[in-house]
Design a protein around this motif. Sequence first.
Motif, short mmCIF file in Angstrom:
data_model
loop_
_atom_site.label_atom_id
_atom_site.label_comp_id
_atom_site.label_asym_id
_atom_site.label_seq_id
_atom_site.Cartn_x
_atom_site.Cartn_y
_atom_site.Cartn_z
N SER A 128 0.83 -1.24 0.05
CA SER A 128 0.06 0.03 0.15
C SER A 128 0.66 1.16 -0.12
O SER A 128 2.06 1.34 0.58
N VAL A 129 0.35 2.47 -0.71
CA VAL A 129 1.10 3.57 -0.51
C VAL A 129 -0.26 4.59 0.21
O VAL A 129 -1.32 4.68 -0.52
N ILE A 130 0.17 5.08 1.13
CA ILE A 130 -0.72 6.02 1.72
C ILE A 130 -0.27 7.67 1.52
O ILE A 130 0.82 7.99 1.68
N VAL A 131 -1.31 8.29 0.64
CA VAL A 131 -1.20 9.62 -0.01
C VAL A 131 -1.87 10.56 0.67
O VAL A 131 -3.13 10.47 0.77
N PRO A 132 -1.22 11.64 0.94
CA PRO A 132 -2.05 12.90 1.35
C PRO A 132 -2.84 13.41 0.32
O PRO A 132 -2.51 13.62 -0.85
N PHE A 133 -4.30 13.70 0.62
CA PHE A 133 -5.33 14.23 -0.18
C PHE A 133 -5.84 15.61 0.28
O PHE A 133 -5.33 15.72 1.59
N PRO A 153 2.42 0.29 -10.07
CA PRO A 153 1.30 -0.92 -10.33
C PRO A 153 1.18 -1.90 -9.50
O PRO A 153 2.29 -2.43 -9.12
N GLY A 154 0.17 -2.32 -9.17
CA GLY A 154 -0.10 -3.36 -8.27
C GLY A 154 0.02 -3.16 -6.64
O GLY A 154 -0.44 -3.40 -5.77
N TYR A 155 0.23 -1.63 -6.35
CA TYR A 155 0.00 -1.20 -4.96
C TYR A 155 -1.39 -0.58 -4.78
O TYR A 155 -2.02 -0.03 -5.92
N ARG A 156 -1.92 -0.58 -3.67
CA ARG A 156 -3.14 0.01 -3.23
C ARG A 156 -2.91 1.43 -2.76
O ARG A 156 -2.03 1.71 -1.95
N VAL A 157 -3.59 2.23 -3.45
CA VAL A 157 -3.33 3.76 -3.27
C VAL A 157 -4.47 4.27 -2.20
O VAL A 157 -5.63 4.14 -2.38
N VAL A 158 -4.00 4.67 -0.87
CA VAL A 158 -4.97 5.02 0.01
C VAL A 158 -4.77 6.60 0.19
O VAL A 158 -3.69 7.04 0.69
N GLY A 159 -5.74 7.15 0.02
CA GLY A 159 -5.79 8.76 0.02
C GLY A 159 -6.36 9.08 1.68
O GLY A 159 -7.46 8.58 1.93
N ILE A 160 -5.71 10.08 2.29
CA ILE A 160 -6.15 10.37 3.51
C ILE A 160 -6.21 12.01 3.34
O ILE A 160 -5.03 12.56 3.29
N ASN A 161 -7.24 12.63 3.80
CA ASN A 161 -7.31 14.06 3.74
C ASN A 161 -6.43 14.69 4.69
O ASN A 161 -6.25 14.35 6.07
N ARG A 164 -3.70 10.22 -7.73
CA ARG A 164 -4.25 8.67 -7.58
C ARG A 164 -3.70 8.03 -8.87
O ARG A 164 -2.83 7.19 -8.72
N ARG A 165 -3.90 8.59 -9.93
CA ARG A 165 -3.53 8.25 -11.25
C ARG A 165 -2.03 8.14 -11.34
O ARG A 165 -1.28 7.19 -11.97
N ALA A 166 -1.32 9.15 -10.82
CA ALA A 166 0.16 9.33 -10.95
C ALA A 166 0.75 8.07 -10.14
O ALA A 166 1.60 7.49 -10.57
N TYR A 167 0.09 7.94 -9.09
CA TYR A 167 0.86 6.90 -8.08
C TYR A 167 0.43 5.50 -8.79
O TYR A 167 1.18 4.39 -8.73
#
Length: 372
Positions: A318-323, A342-350, A334-337
């Motif tokens: 997983s990759v936890i990304v600031p939103f 590829p194959g990673y779960r992108v988790v956005g957190i505000n 999200r699309r950039a990550y």
Amino acid sequence: MLAASLFGCSSQAEQAGANVGNTDGANHVTSGGPLPVWITKEERAMQRSLSFNDDEPTGSAPPAGYRVPAEYEPVDAVLITWRDYTEVLGQVAVASAAAGAQVLTVSGPASIPGVPANRYRRLGYTSNTAWSRDYGPVGIDDSTHMLGIVDTRYAGYATRPADDAMPCKVANTLDARCYTTSLVLDGGNYMTDGRGNVFLTNVVYEWNSRLSREAVDEALKRYVGARKVHALDYAANPDGEPADGTGHIDMFAKLVGECKVIVAQTSDEPFKSTTDKAATYFRNLACGRGQYEVTRVKGWVSEGTWYTYTNSLIVNDSVIVPFYDDAEKNEEARRAYESAMPGYRVVGINSESTIHSGGSIHCLTKEIPAIR
């Protein structure tokens, strides 16, 4: 057994000054509120009253075999400090546990909803800030398969004594060795590929102005596993100060895989020139049989705050990304990550609540790498 090394706030200046309010920087924090990532003017004034006799970094260095893994390598645990921004931290904890990591909290609650009890451990220390990155675990000793902690001098050493004392406390709790050095280095300004290439910004030389550039590079090689130091420019305001408040590399670049990096892209100066230069540097940097694959992700300035998506945390698959409060930009990120990883779960957190203090997901966390 957990494997890691602790980075940042060393225990070499136990002076007081725990909650100094902010009056400078490009971002906006109310005086008396949570301390920002950057060191405030008041804190700097207090630090100038201190004197150090060490003309070169001192302390016991890790032995041969000490290696700092890349952040995209397997992770055993994620360390967070439960102070301020707890809504964001709670979501990070849940996402980290879901990705197979144990969650360690400094002064955390008895439990966190969504985090299984067998993946949660509370560390009963005190702290000054929530910015675990700047005093969090860094590496392991591959030769002995033991946890090792490198305790550098935190940039906020004079006024954040509880944070400053954190590395060796964690080392003691996890039955690890703690190696101390007077080199000033924050975890947010440290990025490695796990093979000895260390990336940071030139702010490291300013924080260690008592030393020559060559002496700083030598200390990085001795203490934190660097074989080659790659020092990039940071975005500076007209006064020469970091425009984002810190000058940390994690505010505009992120290694996300073998020979892969995400770099911010913006039309806003002074960040445009710096980020474009960083992207060019990576594109021309040899890696394996080719060069780095560079993915750009949007960044922007709004009311003095630098918004960046590179301040993310990788936890296993997983990759936890600031939103932020912009759904369209979040979806582009999200699309950039997804393209770069590829194959990673992108988790956005505000992370709107944290970015005004100069940091986001990466600044609030520190991964503890798995022992191989």
